[in-house]
Scaffold this active site. Sequence first.
Site, mmCIF file in Angstrom:
data_model
loop_
_atom_site.group_PDB
_atom_site.id
_atom_site.type_symbol
_atom_site.label_atom_id
_atom_site.label_comp_id
_atom_site.label_asym_id
_atom_site.label_seq_id
_atom_site.Cartn_x
_atom_site.Cartn_y
_atom_site.Cartn_z
ATOM 1 N N ASN A 11 40.163 -55.114 43.922
ATOM 2 C CA ASN A 11 39.086 -55.868 43.266
ATOM 3 C C ASN A 11 39.495 -56.055 41.807
ATOM 4 O O ASN A 11 39.353 -55.142 41.000
ATOM 5 C CB ASN A 11 37.767 -55.085 43.385
ATOM 6 C CG ASN A 11 36.642 -55.754 42.615
ATOM 7 O OD1 ASN A 11 36.770 -56.908 42.191
ATOM 8 N ND2 ASN A 11 35.536 -55.036 42.429
ATOM 9 N N LYS A 13 38.169 -57.897 39.622
ATOM 10 C CA LYS A 13 37.031 -58.176 38.723
ATOM 11 C C LYS A 13 37.390 -59.360 37.811
ATOM 12 O O LYS A 13 38.067 -60.271 38.258
ATOM 13 C CB LYS A 13 36.659 -56.915 37.937
ATOM 14 C CG LYS A 13 36.523 -55.693 38.864
ATOM 15 C CD LYS A 13 35.922 -54.501 38.217
ATOM 16 C CE LYS A 13 35.799 -53.381 39.236
ATOM 17 N NZ LYS A 13 35.089 -52.229 38.766
ATOM 18 N N HIS A 97 28.344 -55.873 44.880
ATOM 19 C CA HIS A 97 29.005 -54.892 44.022
ATOM 20 C C HIS A 97 28.009 -54.389 42.975
ATOM 21 O O HIS A 97 27.174 -55.156 42.490
ATOM 22 C CB HIS A 97 30.225 -55.536 43.359
ATOM 23 C CG HIS A 97 31.081 -54.517 42.671
ATOM 24 N ND1 HIS A 97 30.770 -54.039 41.434
ATOM 25 C CD2 HIS A 97 32.210 -53.880 43.071
ATOM 26 C CE1 HIS A 97 31.690 -53.133 41.092
ATOM 27 N NE2 HIS A 97 32.570 -53.019 42.071
ATOM 28 N N GLU A 169 30.484 -47.046 47.235
ATOM 29 C CA GLU A 169 30.946 -46.925 45.861
ATOM 30 C C GLU A 169 29.880 -46.231 45.019
ATOM 31 O O GLU A 169 28.944 -46.894 44.539
ATOM 32 C CB GLU A 169 31.224 -48.309 45.269
ATOM 33 C CG GLU A 169 32.297 -49.079 45.991
ATOM 34 C CD GLU A 169 33.000 -50.049 45.043
ATOM 35 O OE1 GLU A 169 34.208 -49.944 44.877
ATOM 36 O OE2 GLU A 169 32.313 -50.899 44.450
ATOM 37 N N GLY A 175 34.977 -47.074 37.514
ATOM 38 C CA GLY A 175 35.554 -47.311 36.187
ATOM 39 C C GLY A 175 35.355 -46.159 35.218
ATOM 40 O O GLY A 175 35.564 -46.308 34.016
ATOM 41 N N SER A 215 37.154 -45.247 41.021
ATOM 42 C CA SER A 215 38.252 -44.518 40.371
ATOM 43 C C SER A 215 39.327 -44.024 41.343
ATOM 44 O O SER A 215 39.869 -42.932 41.178
ATOM 45 C CB SER A 215 37.710 -43.365 39.527
ATOM 46 O OG SER A 215 36.902 -43.875 38.474
HETATM 47 P P1 PGA Z 1 37.374 -48.710 39.831
HETATM 48 O O1 PGA Z 1 36.452 -49.847 40.455
HETATM 49 O O2 PGA Z 1 38.471 -48.428 40.842
HETATM 50 O O3 PGA Z 1 37.904 -49.269 38.550
HETATM 51 O O4 PGA Z 1 36.516 -47.501 39.619
HETATM 52 C C1 PGA Z 1 36.143 -49.883 41.814
HETATM 53 C C2 PGA Z 1 35.237 -51.046 42.093
HETATM 54 O O5 PGA Z 1 34.411 -51.358 41.231
HETATM 55 O O6 PGA Z 1 35.320 -51.711 43.144
#
Ligand code: PGA
Length: 259
Positions: A11, A13, A97, A169, A175, A215
């Site tokens: 992802n 983003k 999300h 999630e 993040g 993460s």
């Molecule tokens: P991250 O994001 O791996 O940066 O924690 C995961 C996501 O938001 O799908």
Amino acid sequence: MTNRTPFIVANWKMNFTVPDALKFETALTHELKATGEVEIAIAPPFTALYSLGVTLAETPYKLAAQNVFWEESGAYTGEISGAFLKDVGCEYVIIGHSERRQYFGETDETVSKRIRAALRDELVPVMCVGETLPEREANKTWTIIERQLKMGLASIFLKDVERFVIAYEPVWAIGTGRTASSAQAEEVHSMIRDWLSKNCDGATAERVRILYGGSVKAKNAREILTQPNVDGGLVGGASLDPIEFANIIRCAPQRSQSN
Ligand code: PGA
């Protein structure tokens, strides 16, 4: 014995221009010559879908979008429908999300509309569910996830649920560098599978892939991805580095052989 093929989704983003996306693809396919039995999809921003889709068509990697609008076409300035995503080669679409819930007013109702639209346009939804930290601390994790599942899967045919991908999630792990422990992830994943078994049927529950997101990095991926009810990962930050992402993919178990 499960036949669920492990699935890793990048992802991106709101990162990567078209040249960045193409550079990533070249680096990833150079780093990872074969994907084994792992299915992989990349979700770039809308602007890179077409160009990335053209190059991915020559590879085993699949294309995913990060959102979809529920109407088919018309006067909806700024929106993109499932038919348009299909047109540029998408197979999957991430829906609900937590960043969309947090910043863009996404609700369980809009998630449900997007899911129905995705299925109508023959896209496979990757439906995100997860609790915030205050919800976890108030012991409401399951109440929240059950509500999200109920709403997301409302009025969906059983044959469509089978094709679903659900991404657990925990919002507090996205993040933040704070990953759920493998035991915390497995606990919620097995509850989701039990819920599917009770509310759909056992065979459907066995087929639905449940990904973990929050993460995920190369250094914690093996432990999380080898949990019995974790069928892959939705990877944000760590999917922006092709070597790190390739190392995460290498951690996915070759399920259909090993158990
Ligand atoms: P991250 O994001 O791996 O940066 O924690 C995961 C996501 O938001 O799908």
